[in-house]
Design a protein around this motif. Sequence first.
Motif, PDB file in Angstrom:
ATOM      1  N   TYR A  69       2.489   4.005 -12.741  1.00 36.58           N
ATOM      2  CA  TYR A  69       0.915   4.355 -12.888  1.00 36.58           C
ATOM      3  C   TYR A  69       0.821   4.647 -14.303  1.00 36.58           C
ATOM      4  CZ  TYR A  69      -3.278   6.949 -11.902  1.00 36.58           C
ATOM      5  OH  TYR A  69      -4.746   7.069 -11.591  1.00 36.58           O
ATOM      6  N   ASP A  70      -0.572   4.686 -14.611  1.00 39.89           N
ATOM      7  CA  ASP A  70      -1.229   4.705 -16.180  1.00 39.89           C
ATOM      8  C   ASP A  70      -0.278   5.929 -16.925  1.00 39.89           C
ATOM      9  OD1 ASP A  70      -3.010   4.017 -17.766  1.00 39.89           O
ATOM     10  OD2 ASP A  70      -4.438   5.559 -17.440  1.00 39.89           O
ATOM     11  N   ASN A  71      -0.080   7.098 -16.192  1.00 41.14           N
ATOM     12  CA  ASN A  71       0.571   7.852 -16.995  1.00 41.14           C
ATOM     13  C   ASN A  71       2.054   7.919 -17.132  1.00 41.14           C
ATOM     14  OD1 ASN A  71       1.563   8.536 -14.533  1.00 41.14           O
ATOM     15  ND2 ASN A  71       0.742  10.860 -14.107  1.00 41.14           N
ATOM     16  N   GLY A  72       2.702   6.670 -16.739  1.00 44.38           N
ATOM     17  CA  GLY A  72       3.931   6.419 -16.971  1.00 44.38           C
ATOM     18  C   GLY A  72       4.906   6.721 -15.778  1.00 44.38           C
ATOM     19  N   ALA A  73       4.198   7.272 -14.760  1.00 43.48           N
ATOM     20  CA  ALA A  73       5.002   7.857 -13.407  1.00 43.48           C
ATOM     21  C   ALA A  73       5.503   6.571 -12.850  1.00 43.48           C
ATOM     22  CB  ALA A  73       4.026   8.813 -12.556  1.00 43.48           C
ATOM     23  N   LEU A  74       6.656   6.553 -12.200  1.00 41.72           N
ATOM     24  CA  LEU A  74       7.147   5.462 -11.444  1.00 41.72           C
ATOM     25  C   LEU A  74       6.889   5.771 -10.019  1.00 41.72           C
ATOM     26  CD1 LEU A  74       9.029   3.317 -10.858  1.00 41.72           C
ATOM     27  CD2 LEU A  74      10.829   4.763 -10.930  1.00 41.72           C
ATOM     28  N   ILE A  75       6.284   4.775  -9.434  1.00 42.38           N
ATOM     29  CA  ILE A  75       5.821   4.644  -8.205  1.00 42.38           C
ATOM     30  C   ILE A  75       6.786   4.426  -6.954  1.00 42.38           C
ATOM     31  CG2 ILE A  75       4.136   3.669  -6.457  1.00 42.38           C
ATOM     32  CD1 ILE A  75       2.361   3.344  -9.085  1.00 42.38           C
ATOM     33  N   SER A  76       7.117   5.100  -6.133  1.00 43.58           N
ATOM     34  CA  SER A  76       8.261   4.674  -5.163  1.00 43.58           C
ATOM     35  C   SER A  76       7.571   4.402  -3.800  1.00 43.58           C
ATOM     36  CB  SER A  76       9.141   6.123  -4.694  1.00 43.58           C
ATOM     37  OG  SER A  76       8.247   7.158  -4.601  1.00 43.58           O
ATOM     38  N   VAL A  77       6.332   4.935  -3.397  1.00 50.49           N
ATOM     39  CA  VAL A  77       5.877   4.596  -1.957  1.00 50.49           C
ATOM     40  C   VAL A  77       4.295   4.228  -2.507  1.00 50.49           C
ATOM     41  CG1 VAL A  77       5.136   5.504  -0.073  1.00 50.49           C
ATOM     42  CG2 VAL A  77       7.257   6.154  -0.840  1.00 50.49           C
ATOM     43  N   VAL A  78       4.070   3.128  -1.676  1.00 46.60           N
ATOM     44  CA  VAL A  78       2.622   2.708  -1.781  1.00 46.60           C
ATOM     45  C   VAL A  78       2.214   2.924  -0.434  1.00 46.60           C
ATOM     46  CG1 VAL A  78       0.861   0.838  -2.239  1.00 46.60           C
ATOM     47  CG2 VAL A  78       2.884   1.005  -3.695  1.00 46.60           C
ATOM     48  N   TYR A  79       0.932   3.934  -0.252  1.00 48.86           N
ATOM     49  CA  TYR A  79       0.480   4.247   1.000  1.00 48.86           C
ATOM     50  C   TYR A  79      -0.575   3.782   1.090  1.00 48.86           C
ATOM     51  CZ  TYR A  79      -0.555   7.651   4.819  1.00 48.86           C
ATOM     52  OH  TYR A  79      -1.058   8.279   5.984  1.00 48.86           O
ATOM     53  N   PHE A  80      -0.920   2.652   2.155  1.00 50.31           N
ATOM     54  CA  PHE A  80      -2.192   2.156   2.230  1.00 50.31           C
ATOM     55  C   PHE A  80      -3.008   2.925   3.179  1.00 50.31           C
ATOM     56  CE2 PHE A  80       0.119  -1.524   0.750  1.00 50.31           C
ATOM     57  CZ  PHE A  80      -0.603  -1.856   0.016  1.00 50.31           C
ATOM     58  N   ARG A  81      -4.266   3.430   2.834  1.00 48.63           N
ATOM     59  CA  ARG A  81      -5.335   3.951   3.656  1.00 48.63           C
ATOM     60  C   ARG A  81      -6.548   2.990   3.515  1.00 48.63           C
ATOM     61  NH1 ARG A  81      -4.331   9.076   5.941  1.00 48.63           N
ATOM     62  NH2 ARG A  81      -6.171   8.770   6.798  1.00 48.63           N
ATOM     63  N   SER A  82      -6.095   1.927   3.359  1.00 51.87           N
ATOM     64  CA  SER A  82      -7.243   0.784   3.041  1.00 51.87           C
ATOM     65  C   SER A  82      -6.782  -0.611   3.247  1.00 51.87           C
ATOM     66  CB  SER A  82      -7.893   0.978   1.483  1.00 51.87           C
ATOM     67  OG  SER A  82      -8.651  -0.251   1.163  1.00 51.87           O
ATOM     68  N   CYS A  83      -7.262  -1.590   2.990  1.00 53.76           N
ATOM     69  CA  CYS A  83      -6.830  -3.102   3.035  1.00 53.76           C
ATOM     70  C   CYS A  83      -6.266  -3.356   4.329  1.00 53.76           C
ATOM     71  CB  CYS A  83      -5.623  -3.007   2.355  1.00 53.76           C
ATOM     72  SG  CYS A  83      -5.751  -2.762   0.620  1.00 53.76           S
ATOM     73  N   TYR A  84      -7.201  -2.737   5.471  1.00 54.22           N
ATOM     74  CA  TYR A  84      -7.200  -3.087   6.957  1.00 54.22           C
ATOM     75  C   TYR A  84      -8.175  -3.996   7.550  1.00 54.22           C
ATOM     76  CZ  TYR A  84      -9.997   1.057   7.438  1.00 54.22           C
ATOM     77  OH  TYR A  84     -10.931   2.025   7.639  1.00 54.22           O
ATOM     78  N   SER A  85      -9.226  -4.198   6.667  1.00 50.24           N
ATOM     79  CA  SER A  85     -10.287  -5.048   7.163  1.00 50.24           C
ATOM     80  C   SER A  85     -10.803  -5.974   5.899  1.00 50.24           C
ATOM     81  CB  SER A  85     -11.404  -4.191   7.634  1.00 50.24           C
ATOM     82  OG  SER A  85     -12.646  -4.150   6.867  1.00 50.24           O
ATOM     83  N   ILE A  95       6.239   8.845  -7.575  1.00 50.22           N
ATOM     84  CA  ILE A  95       5.113   9.550  -7.223  1.00 50.22           C
ATOM     85  C   ILE A  95       4.874   8.503  -5.895  1.00 50.22           C
ATOM     86  CG2 ILE A  95       4.546  10.665  -9.239  1.00 50.22           C
ATOM     87  CD1 ILE A  95       2.107   8.152  -9.172  1.00 50.22           C
ATOM     88  N   VAL A  96       3.693   9.115  -5.123  1.00 49.89           N
ATOM     89  CA  VAL A  96       3.165   8.269  -4.021  1.00 49.89           C
ATOM     90  C   VAL A  96       1.887   7.779  -4.602  1.00 49.89           C
ATOM     91  CG1 VAL A  96       2.387   8.090  -1.822  1.00 49.89           C
ATOM     92  CG2 VAL A  96       4.400   9.583  -2.434  1.00 49.89           C
ATOM     93  N   LEU A  97       1.605   6.476  -4.384  1.00 48.66           N
ATOM     94  CA  LEU A  97       0.425   5.852  -4.585  1.00 48.66           C
ATOM     95  C   LEU A  97      -0.467   5.541  -3.390  1.00 48.66           C
ATOM     96  CD1 LEU A  97      -1.403   4.548  -6.987  1.00 48.66           C
ATOM     97  CD2 LEU A  97      -0.452   2.344  -6.154  1.00 48.66           C
ATOM     98  N   PHE A  98      -1.543   6.322  -3.252  1.00 51.69           N
ATOM     99  CA  PHE A  98      -2.542   6.070  -2.180  1.00 51.69           C
ATOM    100  C   PHE A  98      -3.645   5.008  -2.449  1.00 51.69           C
ATOM    101  CE2 PHE A  98      -2.430  10.225   0.622  1.00 51.69           C
ATOM    102  CZ  PHE A  98      -1.137  10.725   0.248  1.00 51.69           C
ATOM    103  N   VAL A  99      -3.606   4.037  -1.686  1.00 53.69           N
ATOM    104  CA  VAL A  99      -4.465   2.882  -1.939  1.00 53.69           C
ATOM    105  C   VAL A  99      -5.724   3.164  -1.175  1.00 53.69           C
ATOM    106  CG1 VAL A  99      -4.879   0.398  -1.887  1.00 53.69           C
ATOM    107  CG2 VAL A  99      -2.658   1.290  -2.666  1.00 53.69           C
TER     108      VAL A  99
END
Length: 500
Positions: free
Chosen positions: A274-290, A221-225
């Motif tokens: 992730y919590d549900n056991g899914a493996l995260i392949s991509v961490v996509y940052f829509r935060s952490c820029y300021s 899965i993709v993790l949107f931060v």
Amino acid sequence: MSLEYTYPKLSSEATKNLINEVNHYSLSNGLVMYKDNKNLANETAVAPITLFPTIISKKDFIKAVESQKLYNKLYANILLDEQNWLSNEISKISFLDPEFTGKLYDLYVKYESDKVYKKQQLELGIFRNDFLIDHLNENQTAIKEVEFNTISVSFGGLSNKVSKLHKFLHDSDFYVSENEKTSFDNQLLEVPVSDSLQNIARSLKLGVDSFEKQQDKKDTIVLFVVQPNERNVFDQRLVEYELYNAYNIKSKRITIDEIDSFIKKSESDSQLYYDNGALISVVYFRSCYSPNDFLNAKSWENRLYLESSLAVKVPSLKMQLAGSKKIQQLLTKNEVLTKFISDDSEVKTLTDTFVKIYPLDDTIDGKFAKDLIKENDPSKISNFVLKPQREGGGNNVYKHDINPFLLNKYPDEKEWDGFILMELIKSVPTSGNVILRNNQLYNVDILSELGVFGSVLIDNSSKQILSNTYDGWLLRSKLSDSNEGGVAAGFGCVDSLALI
Ligand code: ADP
Ligand code: MG
Ligand code: MG
């Protein structure tokens, strides 16, 4: 004014119809944004948009679009550089911004020197290069780069929707005025659609696929931060739904402070779950820029926790640092640019889009710029903007404000090196378009900024660029008398293009 540049002048009845169409289309298609970030529940509204697409020259548009893969290559080459020029340059200024660039850089150094975790060699960048159209003289225009963004580039989703809306209205004759023939009536214009939504989702999918192939895994899965209380959440959701609808890839959304509750990293192989056991392949940052995105020391630790996982980061800390204004300034120097792009005609294509950017250091250029600021001659300083190493809008200082800002806040001139001084791009306001915001019409002069999306996938082990794509475009417009155009911040709106 010539026929080619006129916008429709509609009767009040036709305008009422048009607004109704815009509202229905927007609500049906997710062209929406929360009204504010305080009381999000049920407070959606049609995103601030223009009624008409803004007319720009096809020549300028094509130049911007065609430069994207070259810009992608430039930044990819900076990241792949064996000597790590980037890190060396950032180390010279990061301590001048201890609140943000300093912290980012320290994390990056910590990550690089870490021996415990296995390092991911793939890096995915989803970029947006922003341009203003410079009016060199009455008949001549040219695109000039405002800045190159390497983190959390927004509006890929909404740009697709607003350009489709404008095309729909144009093709359905809602722009036909009753009394006066305009270029819109005569179909002289091409109203293009930006495929930014589909392309950005496709680029994220490439990250997922490459990870799965490398790790021999599937169903990742993709993790949107994301930021808590994000107003522009639907722009992000559109990407998430596109990933699911087009590729059956699922995503999860968390804030940087929710890592402890929802994310686990395997000590043995650095995989992120992730919590549900899914493996995260991509961490996509829509935060952490300021700095506002990092509430406390734990938020910073969480950022490092994600960095030192096997997931592909969009972007990595290093790629985020490559988007610094300081790096943009250095790249305007021929001897620096040619380290990363050797072909003469490619160098020229890039340099043609640059305006003058000065450092505020002890070089000849730096001394010149510092003198300019100290002299504070209104006829000269009114051509410049001062920028710190920050993102997200609202950080710049303009014209005659530069001198008192630096002298009062940074009495020690050595600290000025953390800023760059950039020539202002003189774009000419457009009259005749209309902004629709919270159901109010604003018939005002606007200035438009053209963004071009692009992606690269690079492999640090083979030192290769595995993929380099153009990912669509965005037009944002703002009131011509406001300095900055943040749509979410309340100054601007999402627009699209009519090409002439
Ligand atoms: P940020 O990373 O915060 O978005 P930018 O460099 O994009 O910083 O600056 C914010 C805004 O300031 C731009 O969207 C544009 O409206 C204005 N701006 C920045 N640089 C220039 C310039 N050289 N000429 C004219 N306007 C500029
Ligand atoms: Mg930026
Ligand atoms: Mg910007």
